[in-house]
Design a protein around this motif. Structure first.
Motif, short mmCIF file in Angstrom:
data_model
loop_
_atom_site.label_atom_id
_atom_site.label_comp_id
_atom_site.label_asym_id
_atom_site.label_seq_id
_atom_site.Cartn_x
_atom_site.Cartn_y
_atom_site.Cartn_z
N MET A 1 8.64 -8.78 -8.07
CA MET A 1 8.64 -9.36 -6.74
C MET A 1 7.21 -9.59 -6.28
O MET A 1 6.28 -9.03 -6.83
CB MET A 1 9.40 -8.46 -5.78
CG MET A 1 8.79 -7.09 -5.57
SD MET A 1 9.82 -6.07 -4.52
CE MET A 1 11.28 -5.90 -5.55
N SER A 2 7.05 -10.42 -5.24
CA SER A 2 5.71 -10.65 -4.73
C SER A 2 5.20 -9.41 -4.04
O SER A 2 5.96 -8.52 -3.67
CB SER A 2 5.75 -11.83 -3.74
OG SER A 2 6.47 -11.46 -2.58
N GLY A 3 3.86 -9.35 -3.83
CA GLY A 3 3.27 -8.19 -3.20
C GLY A 3 3.87 -7.90 -1.84
O GLY A 3 4.18 -6.75 -1.50
N ARG A 4 4.07 -8.95 -1.00
CA ARG A 4 4.60 -8.74 0.34
C ARG A 4 5.98 -8.11 0.28
O ARG A 4 6.30 -7.19 1.03
CB ARG A 4 4.69 -10.07 1.10
CG ARG A 4 3.37 -10.80 1.30
CD ARG A 4 2.42 -10.07 2.22
NE ARG A 4 2.97 -9.68 3.50
CZ ARG A 4 3.00 -10.45 4.58
NH1 ARG A 4 2.53 -11.68 4.54
NH2 ARG A 4 3.47 -9.99 5.74
N ARG A 5 6.85 -8.60 -0.60
CA ARG A 5 8.21 -8.09 -0.69
C ARG A 5 8.25 -6.67 -1.22
O ARG A 5 9.04 -5.85 -0.74
CB ARG A 5 9.05 -9.01 -1.59
CG ARG A 5 9.41 -10.34 -0.97
CD ARG A 5 10.17 -11.20 -1.93
NE ARG A 5 11.38 -10.53 -2.40
CZ ARG A 5 12.04 -10.87 -3.49
NH1 ARG A 5 11.59 -11.87 -4.24
NH2 ARG A 5 13.13 -10.24 -3.86
N CYS A 6 7.42 -6.35 -2.21
CA CYS A 6 7.47 -5.00 -2.77
C CYS A 6 6.91 -3.98 -1.78
O CYS A 6 7.39 -2.84 -1.71
CB CYS A 6 6.77 -4.93 -4.12
SG CYS A 6 5.00 -5.18 -4.09
N GLY A 48 -0.65 0.19 6.23
CA GLY A 48 -1.21 0.27 4.89
C GLY A 48 -2.72 0.13 4.91
O GLY A 48 -3.26 -0.61 5.74
N VAL A 49 -3.38 0.87 4.03
CA VAL A 49 -4.83 0.78 3.91
C VAL A 49 -5.19 0.75 2.43
O VAL A 49 -4.59 1.48 1.61
CB VAL A 49 -5.54 1.98 4.58
CG1 VAL A 49 -7.02 2.00 4.22
CG2 VAL A 49 -5.39 1.92 6.08
N PHE A 50 -6.15 -0.09 2.09
CA PHE A 50 -6.69 -0.13 0.73
C PHE A 50 -8.16 0.29 0.81
O PHE A 50 -8.97 -0.38 1.46
CB PHE A 50 -6.58 -1.52 0.12
CG PHE A 50 -7.07 -1.61 -1.30
CD1 PHE A 50 -6.26 -1.24 -2.35
CD2 PHE A 50 -8.36 -2.06 -1.57
CE1 PHE A 50 -6.71 -1.31 -3.67
CE2 PHE A 50 -8.82 -2.13 -2.88
CZ PHE A 50 -7.99 -1.75 -3.93
N HIS A 66 -3.82 -9.39 4.81
CA HIS A 66 -4.26 -8.61 5.97
C HIS A 66 -3.09 -8.05 6.76
O HIS A 66 -3.23 -7.04 7.45
CB HIS A 66 -5.13 -9.48 6.88
CG HIS A 66 -6.39 -9.93 6.21
ND1 HIS A 66 -7.22 -10.89 6.75
CD2 HIS A 66 -6.98 -9.55 5.05
CE1 HIS A 66 -8.26 -11.09 5.95
NE2 HIS A 66 -8.13 -10.29 4.91
N ASP A 67 -1.92 -8.70 6.68
CA ASP A 67 -0.77 -8.21 7.42
C ASP A 67 -0.22 -6.91 6.83
O ASP A 67 0.47 -6.17 7.52
CB ASP A 67 0.35 -9.26 7.43
CG ASP A 67 0.00 -10.47 8.27
OD1 ASP A 67 -0.94 -10.38 9.08
OD2 ASP A 67 0.65 -11.52 8.10
N ASP A 68 -0.52 -6.66 5.56
CA ASP A 68 0.01 -5.47 4.89
C ASP A 68 -1.01 -4.34 4.79
O ASP A 68 -0.63 -3.17 4.83
CB ASP A 68 0.48 -5.83 3.47
CG ASP A 68 1.75 -6.65 3.48
OD1 ASP A 68 2.55 -6.47 4.42
OD2 ASP A 68 1.94 -7.47 2.56
#
Length: 361
Positions: A1-6, A48-50, A66-68
């Motif tokens: 799945m895409s990053g946003r979905r996962c 979430g933070v990276f 940026h939304d995630d």
């Protein structure tokens, strides 16, 4: 799945006061789309933070949605920085990757996050394995491109094979042509083994030369967009003996039968048994010592696996290798491998190159 979905799917599994901390490069990439040798990815139910260092901060801010995730540069005391973040979020329990975190890291996190509970039960690993086992259309497209590059490299290397060429030269040609065709890198260390070395499933290319009457096995794969390809072909150097041809044909037929058996709802060990039973019945019991296949994605070995005892049921979207082999120690070996994706009514084979035995003069 895409990053946003996962990310959304992972967040749905986290309760209030829970956060998941990822250290492994594979899961960090899967969640953020950012490949790096350094970084922490922290996911809570609504945040979430990276974290990463100076080397990657500019690229991370460009790539990661940026939304995630908020992208933050490490400070000198990373653990204190992490504690401040999690405390501010009201986190009481932190899930860690039990399959990846070292004992030393777990001890340090335990000391730094002493007011929180660390979950090293493997719960997070299981969640991620399950999520990563079923691919999105975007992941399938990237894998298809990785295989296309791999097959192009094989087609361009095949005419270059000649008697006297060393195994390491064959591997170098395959890798050169993968890079030339657009590979970002290699999914794993290329295997090119001939003669008696071909009986070693993961033999390392050396100085053994291609000689008339021998088989050459090549196992290789491109990395594209973060996704792996995995392909194996065995070819003959000039004329080979009757037994070598029989073994080759047995492996080829075993793969055909296994490919025909793949469909949603079938157990993985049942597909393995189709090929294994055929090989055993042909007189080569005990000569096929590895699993029939393994999941492939952002890592070369993922779940599920075509292996004895694997009771996982196949689902549409699973990408998995099909690679039967027969190995006669000290003599020769044969392996043929394709990569497929499970569809609604069977499977789609990413590989297009033929499997009739190729003879190189």
């Amino acid at each position: 799945m895409s990053g946003r979905r996962c990310v959304a799917q992972l967040r749905a599994t986290l309760g209030p006061g829970e956060a998941a901390l990822f250290l492994s490069p594979a899961n960090r990439f899967y969640l953020t789309g950012m490949a790096s040798s350094a970084g922490w990815c922290v996911v809570a139910s609504d945040k979430g933070v990276f974290f990463t260092d100076f080397r990657y901060i500019e690229e991370a801010r460009r790539v990661i949605p940026h939304d995630d995730f908020l992208v933050v540069e490490y400070k000198r005391n990373r653990n204190a920085q992490l504690l401040e973040l999690l405390t501010g979020w009201g986190i009481k329990q932190v899930l860690l990757e039990a399959d990846f975190v070292t004992v030393r890291e777990a001890t340090r996190f335990g000391e730094a996050l002493e007011r929180m509970t660390l979950d090293l039960s493997g719960t997070l690993d299981t969640r991620m394995r399950d999520m990563r086992s079923v691919k999105s259309e975007e992941e399938i497209e990237k894998t298809a491109r990785a295989v296309e590059i791999t097959e192009q490299a094989f087609a361009e290397t095949l005419p270059l094979l000649r008697r006297g060429m060393r195994e390491r030269e064959v591997a170098a040609e395959l890798e050169y042509h993968m890079k030339k065709a657009g590979a970002d890198g290699f999914a794993f260390e290329t295997i090119a083994v001939t003669g008696a070395n071909s009986s070693k499933p993961h033999g390392q290319p050396g100085d053994t030369a291609l000689a008339a009457g021998d088989l050459l096995t090549m196992d290789f794969g491109a990395l594209y967009g973060g996704y792996c390809a995995d392909m194996t072909r065995t070819v003959a150097i000039s004329e080979i003996g009757e037994e070598q041809r029989k073994v080759y044909e047995t492996v080829r037929q075993a793969q055909e039968l296994a490919l025909a058996a793949i469909r949603p709802g079938i157990r993985c060990d049942a597909v393995d048994a189709v090929a294994r039973d055929f090989i055993d019945a042909a007189g080569y019991r005990g000569c096929f010592g590895h699993a029939l296949g393994h999941g492939v994605g952002v890592e070369i070995h993922e779940e599920p696996r075509f292996a004895p005892g694997c009771e996982i049921l196949l689902q549409p979207g699973v990408i998995i290798s099909v690679e039967p082999g027969i190995y006669l120690p000290g003599r020769f070996g044969v392996r043929i491998e394709d990569l497929v994706v499970v569809t609604a009514d069977g499977c789609r084979n990413f590989n297009r190159s033929g499997k009739t035995l190729t003879v190189v003069d």
